[in-house]
Design a protein around this motif. Sequence first.
Motif, PDB file in Angstrom:
ATOM      1  N   ARG A  49       0.819  -1.215   0.000  1.00 41.50           N
ATOM      2  CA  ARG A  49       0.000   0.000   0.000  1.00 41.50           C
ATOM      3  C   ARG A  49       0.854   1.266   0.000  1.00 41.50           C
ATOM      4  O   ARG A  49       0.484   2.268  -0.606  1.00 41.50           O
ATOM      5  CB  ARG A  49      -0.915  -0.007   1.235  1.00 41.50           C
ATOM      6  N   LEU A  50       2.006   1.225   0.663  1.00 45.55           N
ATOM      7  CA  LEU A  50       2.810   2.438   0.795  1.00 45.55           C
ATOM      8  C   LEU A  50       4.255   2.293   0.304  1.00 45.55           C
ATOM      9  O   LEU A  50       5.002   3.267   0.326  1.00 45.55           O
ATOM     10  CB  LEU A  50       2.830   2.892   2.262  1.00 45.55           C
ATOM     11  N   SER A  51       4.638   1.099  -0.099  1.00 47.81           N
ATOM     12  CA  SER A  51       6.040   0.925  -0.486  1.00 47.81           C
ATOM     13  C   SER A  51       6.161  -0.145  -1.570  1.00 47.81           C
ATOM     14  O   SER A  51       5.182  -0.806  -1.930  1.00 47.81           O
ATOM     15  CB  SER A  51       6.890   0.536   0.731  1.00 47.81           C
ATOM     16  N   PHE A  52       7.377  -0.293  -2.073  1.00 49.75           N
ATOM     17  CA  PHE A  52       7.651  -1.307  -3.082  1.00 49.75           C
ATOM     18  C   PHE A  52       9.079  -1.803  -2.918  1.00 49.75           C
ATOM     19  O   PHE A  52       9.932  -1.126  -2.320  1.00 49.75           O
ATOM     20  CB  PHE A  52       7.460  -0.744  -4.495  1.00 49.75           C
ATOM     21  N   SER A  53       9.331  -2.973  -3.453  1.00 52.04           N
ATOM     22  CA  SER A  53      10.694  -3.512  -3.489  1.00 52.04           C
ATOM     23  C   SER A  53      10.840  -4.368  -4.733  1.00 52.04           C
ATOM     24  O   SER A  53       9.849  -4.917  -5.241  1.00 52.04           O
ATOM     25  CB  SER A  53      10.997  -4.343  -2.236  1.00 52.04           C
ATOM     26  N   ALA A  54      12.040  -4.476  -5.241  1.00 57.53           N
ATOM     27  CA  ALA A  54      12.270  -5.265  -6.453  1.00 57.53           C
ATOM     28  C   ALA A  54      13.765  -5.467  -6.635  1.00 57.53           C
ATOM     29  O   ALA A  54      14.591  -4.791  -6.015  1.00 57.53           O
ATOM     30  CB  ALA A  54      11.681  -4.567  -7.674  1.00 57.53           C
ATOM     31  N   GLN A  55      14.092  -6.394  -7.513  1.00 56.34           N
ATOM     32  CA  GLN A  55      15.470  -6.618  -7.927  1.00 56.34           C
ATOM     33  C   GLN A  55      15.549  -6.459  -9.443  1.00 56.34           C
ATOM     34  O   GLN A  55      14.781  -7.082 -10.176  1.00 56.34           O
ATOM     35  CB  GLN A  55      15.933  -8.028  -7.519  1.00 56.34           C
ATOM     36  N   TRP A  56      16.483  -5.615  -9.878  1.00 54.52           N
ATOM     37  CA  TRP A  56      16.697  -5.402 -11.303  1.00 54.52           C
ATOM     38  C   TRP A  56      18.051  -5.975 -11.700  1.00 54.52           C
ATOM     39  O   TRP A  56      19.022  -5.898 -10.936  1.00 54.52           O
ATOM     40  CB  TRP A  56      16.683  -3.928 -11.656  1.00 54.52           C
ATOM     41  N   GLU A  57      18.117  -6.493 -12.893  1.00 58.93           N
ATOM     42  CA  GLU A  57      19.386  -6.958 -13.450  1.00 58.93           C
ATOM     43  C   GLU A  57      19.487  -6.504 -14.902  1.00 58.93           C
ATOM     44  O   GLU A  57      18.473  -6.435 -15.611  1.00 58.93           O
ATOM     45  CB  GLU A  57      19.508  -8.483 -13.380  1.00 58.93           C
ATOM     46  N   ALA A  58      20.702  -6.220 -15.307  1.00 59.01           N
ATOM     47  CA  ALA A  58      20.924  -5.805 -16.693  1.00 59.01           C
ATOM     48  C   ALA A  58      22.272  -6.312 -17.173  1.00 59.01           C
ATOM     49  O   ALA A  58      23.210  -6.476 -16.386  1.00 59.01           O
ATOM     50  CB  ALA A  58      20.871  -4.285 -16.820  1.00 59.01           C
ATOM     51  N   GLN A  59      22.345  -6.589 -18.456  1.00 60.35           N
ATOM     52  CA  GLN A  59      23.622  -6.923 -19.093  1.00 60.35           C
ATOM     53  C   GLN A  59      23.875  -5.928 -20.210  1.00 60.35           C
ATOM     54  O   GLN A  59      23.024  -5.728 -21.076  1.00 60.35           O
ATOM     55  CB  GLN A  59      23.611  -8.346 -19.649  1.00 60.35           C
ATOM     56  N   LEU A  60      25.045  -5.285 -20.162  1.00 65.38           N
ATOM     57  CA  LEU A  60      25.386  -4.250 -21.133  1.00 65.38           C
ATOM     58  C   LEU A  60      26.692  -4.594 -21.823  1.00 65.38           C
ATOM     59  O   LEU A  60      27.617  -5.133 -21.197  1.00 65.38           O
ATOM     60  CB  LEU A  60      25.520  -2.885 -20.460  1.00 65.38           C
ATOM     61  N   THR A  61      26.776  -4.250 -23.111  1.00 64.17           N
ATOM     62  CA  THR A  61      28.002  -4.452 -23.877  1.00 64.17           C
ATOM     63  C   THR A  61      28.503  -3.105 -24.382  1.00 64.17           C
ATOM     64  O   THR A  61      27.790  -2.395 -25.095  1.00 64.17           O
ATOM     65  CB  THR A  61      27.763  -5.398 -25.067  1.00 64.17           C
ATOM     66  N   PHE A  62      29.739  -2.756 -23.989  1.00 66.22           N
ATOM     67  CA  PHE A  62      30.403  -1.537 -24.451  1.00 66.22           C
ATOM     68  C   PHE A  62      31.341  -1.923 -25.590  1.00 66.22           C
ATOM     69  O   PHE A  62      32.250  -2.730 -25.404  1.00 66.22           O
ATOM     70  CB  PHE A  62      31.190  -0.883 -23.320  1.00 66.22           C
ATOM     71  N   GLN A  63      31.141  -1.336 -26.743  1.00 62.97           N
ATOM     72  CA  GLN A  63      31.947  -1.663 -27.920  1.00 62.97           C
ATOM     73  C   GLN A  63      32.775  -0.469 -28.357  1.00 62.97           C
ATOM     74  O   GLN A  63      32.253   0.634 -28.544  1.00 62.97           O
ATOM     75  CB  GLN A  63      31.054  -2.114 -29.075  1.00 62.97           C
ATOM     76  N   ASN A  64      34.073  -0.692 -28.517  1.00 64.45           N
ATOM     77  CA  ASN A  64      34.983   0.335 -29.026  1.00 64.45           C
ATOM     78  C   ASN A  64      35.181   0.090 -30.521  1.00 64.45           C
ATOM     79  O   ASN A  64      35.830  -0.864 -30.921  1.00 64.45           O
ATOM     80  CB  ASN A  64      36.322   0.250 -28.287  1.00 64.45           C
ATOM     81  N   ARG A  65      34.604   0.963 -31.346  1.00 65.74           N
ATOM     82  CA  ARG A  65      34.674   0.765 -32.791  1.00 65.74           C
ATOM     83  C   ARG A  65      35.875   1.460 -33.434  1.00 65.74           C
ATOM     84  O   ARG A  65      36.043   1.406 -34.654  1.00 65.74           O
ATOM     85  CB  ARG A  65      33.394   1.261 -33.447  1.00 65.74           C
ATOM     86  N   ASN A  66      36.695   2.141 -32.629  1.00 69.37           N
ATOM     87  CA  ASN A  66      37.863   2.844 -33.153  1.00 69.37           C
ATOM     88  C   ASN A  66      39.061   1.893 -33.188  1.00 69.37           C
ATOM     89  O   ASN A  66      39.264   1.118 -32.245  1.00 69.37           O
ATOM     90  CB  ASN A  66      38.163   4.071 -32.272  1.00 69.37           C
ATOM     91  N   ASP A  67      39.866   1.968 -34.253  1.00 69.73           N
ATOM     92  CA  ASP A  67      41.012   1.054 -34.364  1.00 69.73           C
ATOM     93  C   ASP A  67      42.309   1.657 -33.831  1.00 69.73           C
ATOM     94  O   ASP A  67      43.358   1.016 -33.895  1.00 69.73           O
ATOM     95  CB  ASP A  67      41.201   0.608 -35.817  1.00 69.73           C
ATOM     96  N   GLY A  68      42.255   2.887 -33.303  1.00 73.19           N
ATOM     97  CA  GLY A  68      43.478   3.507 -32.802  1.00 73.19           C
ATOM     98  C   GLY A  68      43.385   4.034 -31.387  1.00 73.19           C
ATOM     99  O   GLY A  68      44.337   4.635 -30.880  1.00 73.19           O
ATOM    100  N   LEU A  69      42.241   3.814 -30.724  1.00 73.15           N
ATOM    101  CA  LEU A  69      42.046   4.336 -29.370  1.00 73.15           C
ATOM    102  C   LEU A  69      41.736   3.222 -28.389  1.00 73.15           C
ATOM    103  O   LEU A  69      41.009   2.284 -28.714  1.00 73.15           O
ATOM    104  CB  LEU A  69      40.881   5.328 -29.329  1.00 73.15           C
ATOM    105  N   LYS A  70      42.273   3.346 -27.197  1.00 70.65           N
ATOM    106  CA  LYS A  70      41.811   2.541 -26.073  1.00 70.65           C
ATOM    107  C   LYS A  70      40.856   3.419 -25.267  1.00 70.65           C
ATOM    108  O   LYS A  70      41.165   4.567 -24.950  1.00 70.65           O
ATOM    109  CB  LYS A  70      42.970   2.099 -25.182  1.00 70.65           C
ATOM    110  N   VAL A  71      39.682   2.888 -24.962  1.00 68.16           N
ATOM    111  CA  VAL A  71      38.692   3.628 -24.183  1.00 68.16           C
ATOM    112  C   VAL A  71      38.750   3.143 -22.740  1.00 68.16           C
ATOM    113  O   VAL A  71      38.567   1.949 -22.467  1.00 68.16           O
ATOM    114  CB  VAL A  71      37.272   3.437 -24.737  1.00 68.16           C
ATOM    115  N   ILE A  72      39.032   4.051 -21.822  1.00 67.40           N
ATOM    116  CA  ILE A  72      39.125   3.727 -20.400  1.00 67.40           C
ATOM    117  C   ILE A  72      37.945   4.361 -19.677  1.00 67.40           C
ATOM    118  O   ILE A  72      37.777   5.582 -19.703  1.00 67.40           O
ATOM    119  CB  ILE A  72      40.452   4.239 -19.813  1.00 67.40           C
ATOM    120  N   LEU A  73      37.123   3.528 -19.058  1.00 67.13           N
ATOM    121  CA  LEU A  73      35.967   4.005 -18.297  1.00 67.13           C
ATOM    122  C   LEU A  73      36.282   3.900 -16.818  1.00 67.13           C
ATOM    123  O   LEU A  73      36.584   2.808 -16.310  1.00 67.13           O
ATOM    124  CB  LEU A  73      34.720   3.171 -18.623  1.00 67.13           C
TER     125      LEU A  73
END
Length: 219
Positions: free
Chosen positions: A70-94
């Motif tokens: 009535r006054l609250s909620f709870s849940a679990q979320w999950e996600a899968q993400l793919t980071f793609q570096n399409r440049n052939d001369g750069l390293k991408v640092i996150l």
Amino acid sequence: MALVWCKESQSFKRVAGNVALVGLVGGLSTIFLICLVSFSNYVDSKSGPQTEPLLLYLDSFSVSNLRVSRLSFSAQWEAQLTFQNRNDGLKVILNRFKIFVYRKEREALACAVVDDMEIEPKRHETVRVGFDTRKSCGFEKPGNQNELVKELKEDVKSGLLGFSMRMKISAFYRMRLLGLGTTVVLTPYCPELNVVFAAAKGAGKMVGGRNCSIPLPKL
């Protein structure tokens, strides 16, 4: 008379020598400045914000153990993400960053923390994250809890829940050959994540994957 002429001649030579030295230094400084600007422009053209080396694909997004009272909620979320570096001369640092789950773009419902990541040229990295509704990554629970609970109840009845994800990432585009690069702040955005929900099981998932937007960093 000859002595005076010799003194004047020597003075003229000293002045002429000083002028030539100043001209030489000035010329070399100008050349150096031009080279520096040109090199800076070259580095920026190869690793600057406008190069857009990074693509982000959301492979999956799901919710489980959703409980709406009535006054609250709870849940679990999950996600899968793919980071793609399409440049052939750069390293991408996150650098270590946070991902937030939003409901109707107003307030964050949950968050996840992703550790540092390095993506080599023409490579990709996939990360799977679980979202936390507690304050472990530094966000406050929604202020208008009652309104949010009401909306979630309506969504549960309809069987379709709508969310979005946002990130703010400090990244470095490093040139492979020189080791130089550019620091940027990226704000990836995954809108309209519609989760097909089975009320009886308290769980649902997004059908298929989707591309997420990475706006150009502001200069």
